[in-house]
Motif scaffolding. Structure first.
Motif, short mmCIF file in Angstrom:
data_model
loop_
_atom_site.label_atom_id
_atom_site.label_comp_id
_atom_site.label_asym_id
_atom_site.label_seq_id
_atom_site.Cartn_x
_atom_site.Cartn_y
_atom_site.Cartn_z
N LEU A 159 -0.93 -18.08 13.83
CA LEU A 159 0.33 -18.58 13.27
C LEU A 159 1.07 -17.49 12.51
N GLY A 160 0.32 -16.60 11.87
CA GLY A 160 0.95 -15.49 11.16
C GLY A 160 1.74 -14.58 12.08
N GLU A 161 1.33 -14.51 13.34
CA GLU A 161 2.04 -13.69 14.32
C GLU A 161 3.41 -14.27 14.66
N VAL A 162 3.54 -15.58 14.65
CA VAL A 162 4.82 -16.20 15.01
C VAL A 162 5.61 -16.65 13.77
N SER A 163 4.96 -16.63 12.62
CA SER A 163 5.60 -17.09 11.39
C SER A 163 5.34 -16.09 10.26
N PRO A 164 6.17 -15.05 10.16
CA PRO A 164 5.93 -14.01 9.15
C PRO A 164 5.95 -14.53 7.71
N ARG A 165 6.76 -15.52 7.42
CA ARG A 165 6.79 -16.03 6.05
C ARG A 165 5.53 -16.84 5.73
N LEU A 166 5.01 -17.53 6.69
CA LEU A 166 3.74 -18.23 6.49
C LEU A 166 2.64 -17.20 6.24
N LYS A 167 2.68 -16.12 6.99
CA LYS A 167 1.71 -15.03 6.82
C LYS A 167 1.85 -14.43 5.41
N ARG A 168 3.09 -14.27 4.95
CA ARG A 168 3.32 -13.72 3.61
C ARG A 168 2.77 -14.66 2.53
N LEU A 169 2.99 -15.96 2.70
CA LEU A 169 2.46 -16.94 1.73
C LEU A 169 0.93 -16.89 1.71
N GLU A 170 0.33 -16.77 2.87
CA GLU A 170 -1.13 -16.68 2.96
C GLU A 170 -1.61 -15.43 2.24
N LYS A 208 2.68 -40.01 7.77
CA LYS A 208 4.08 -40.09 7.33
C LYS A 208 4.33 -39.21 6.10
N LEU A 209 3.34 -39.16 5.20
CA LEU A 209 3.48 -38.28 4.03
C LEU A 209 3.50 -36.81 4.44
N ILE A 210 2.69 -36.48 5.43
CA ILE A 210 2.66 -35.10 5.91
C ILE A 210 3.97 -34.76 6.62
N LEU A 211 4.48 -35.69 7.41
CA LEU A 211 5.72 -35.47 8.14
C LEU A 211 6.92 -35.36 7.19
N HIS A 212 6.92 -36.14 6.13
CA HIS A 212 8.02 -36.14 5.15
C HIS A 212 7.42 -35.91 3.75
N PRO A 213 7.08 -34.67 3.41
CA PRO A 213 6.36 -34.40 2.17
C PRO A 213 7.21 -34.43 0.90
N GLY A 214 8.50 -34.52 1.03
CA GLY A 214 9.36 -34.52 -0.15
C GLY A 214 10.27 -33.30 -0.15
N ALA A 215 11.28 -33.33 -1.00
CA ALA A 215 12.34 -32.31 -1.00
C ALA A 215 11.82 -30.91 -1.25
N LEU A 216 10.94 -30.72 -2.22
CA LEU A 216 10.45 -29.39 -2.54
C LEU A 216 9.69 -28.80 -1.36
N ALA A 217 8.77 -29.56 -0.81
CA ALA A 217 7.98 -29.06 0.32
C ALA A 217 8.87 -28.88 1.55
N GLU A 218 9.81 -29.78 1.77
CA GLU A 218 10.69 -29.66 2.93
C GLU A 218 11.56 -28.40 2.83
N GLY A 219 11.99 -28.05 1.60
CA GLY A 219 12.74 -26.81 1.41
C GLY A 219 11.89 -25.59 1.74
N LEU A 220 10.65 -25.59 1.32
CA LEU A 220 9.73 -24.50 1.62
C LEU A 220 9.49 -24.41 3.12
N ILE A 221 9.30 -25.54 3.76
CA ILE A 221 9.08 -25.56 5.21
C ILE A 221 10.31 -25.02 5.94
N ALA A 222 11.50 -25.40 5.51
CA ALA A 222 12.72 -24.89 6.14
C ALA A 222 12.81 -23.37 5.98
N TRP A 223 12.46 -22.86 4.79
CA TRP A 223 12.47 -21.41 4.55
C TRP A 223 11.50 -20.71 5.48
N ILE A 224 10.32 -21.27 5.66
CA ILE A 224 9.31 -20.68 6.56
C ILE A 224 9.83 -20.69 7.99
N ARG A 225 10.41 -21.80 8.42
CA ARG A 225 10.88 -21.93 9.81
C ARG A 225 12.02 -20.98 10.15
#
Length: 154
Positions: free
Chosen positions: A57-68, A121-138
């Motif tokens: 996943l780090g190969e296709v998602s550099p920001r996820l790799k950075r967070l790791e 459903k909680l994982i799919l819609h984790p809330g505004a803070l997590a969704e913002g982080l996910i959007a940044w990663i994507r």
């Protein structure tokens, strides 16, 4: 270097893997301790796959790799806790079902399925803070589908 996902998956053959007859015998048993060791072995193998998947996943998602890289223990602790909890819940369900006749499994399985669906459903819609982080990663992820499949698929 983490082991190959395919090599690890090949080790997953066990007394429980893909055998309906084993499940029929399991339901007739009043307890299932003899299956605990294979269950733990399978789960240990699955846990080792996490490192392989993180690299891929780090190969296709550099920001996820950075967070790791910033907090490897934090991310691992959350993920491992969630996976351990899910595996333990599955084992507990098996222990509940084992002594019961199969015709009584339905309501227990339905209740368990509902809990899992609610968690999904909680994982799919984790809330505004997590969704913002996910959007940044994507935003920085590879959009090359063929490449992503090649990297993450083997």
């Amino acid at each position: 270097m983490p082991p190959s996902r395919h090599a690890e998956a090949a080790e997953l053959e066990s007394p429980l893997a893909g055998r309906p007859s084993r499940l029929r015998r399991l339901k007739r048993s009043s307890s299932i301790p003899c299956y605990r060791k294979p269950w733990l072995r399978i789960n240990a193998l699955l846990s080792r796959l996490v490192a392989v998947i993180e690299v891929e996943l780090g190969e296709v998602s550099p920001r996820l790799k950075r967070l790791e890289a910033i907090s490897p223990d934090g991310e691992n602790a959350v993920f491992n806790f969630a996976m351990d909890a899910a595996r333990e819940a599955a084992w507990l369900l098996a222990e509940l079902l084992a002594p019961l006749p199969q015709e009584k499994w339905g309501p227990l399985i339905e209740a368990h399925d509902q809990v899992v669906a609610d968690l999904g459903k909680l994982i799919l819609h984790p809330g505004a803070l997590a969704e913002g982080l996910i959007a940044w990663i994507r935003e920085a992820e590879s959009k090359d589908v063929a490449y992503n499949i090649q990297v993450t698929g083997g």
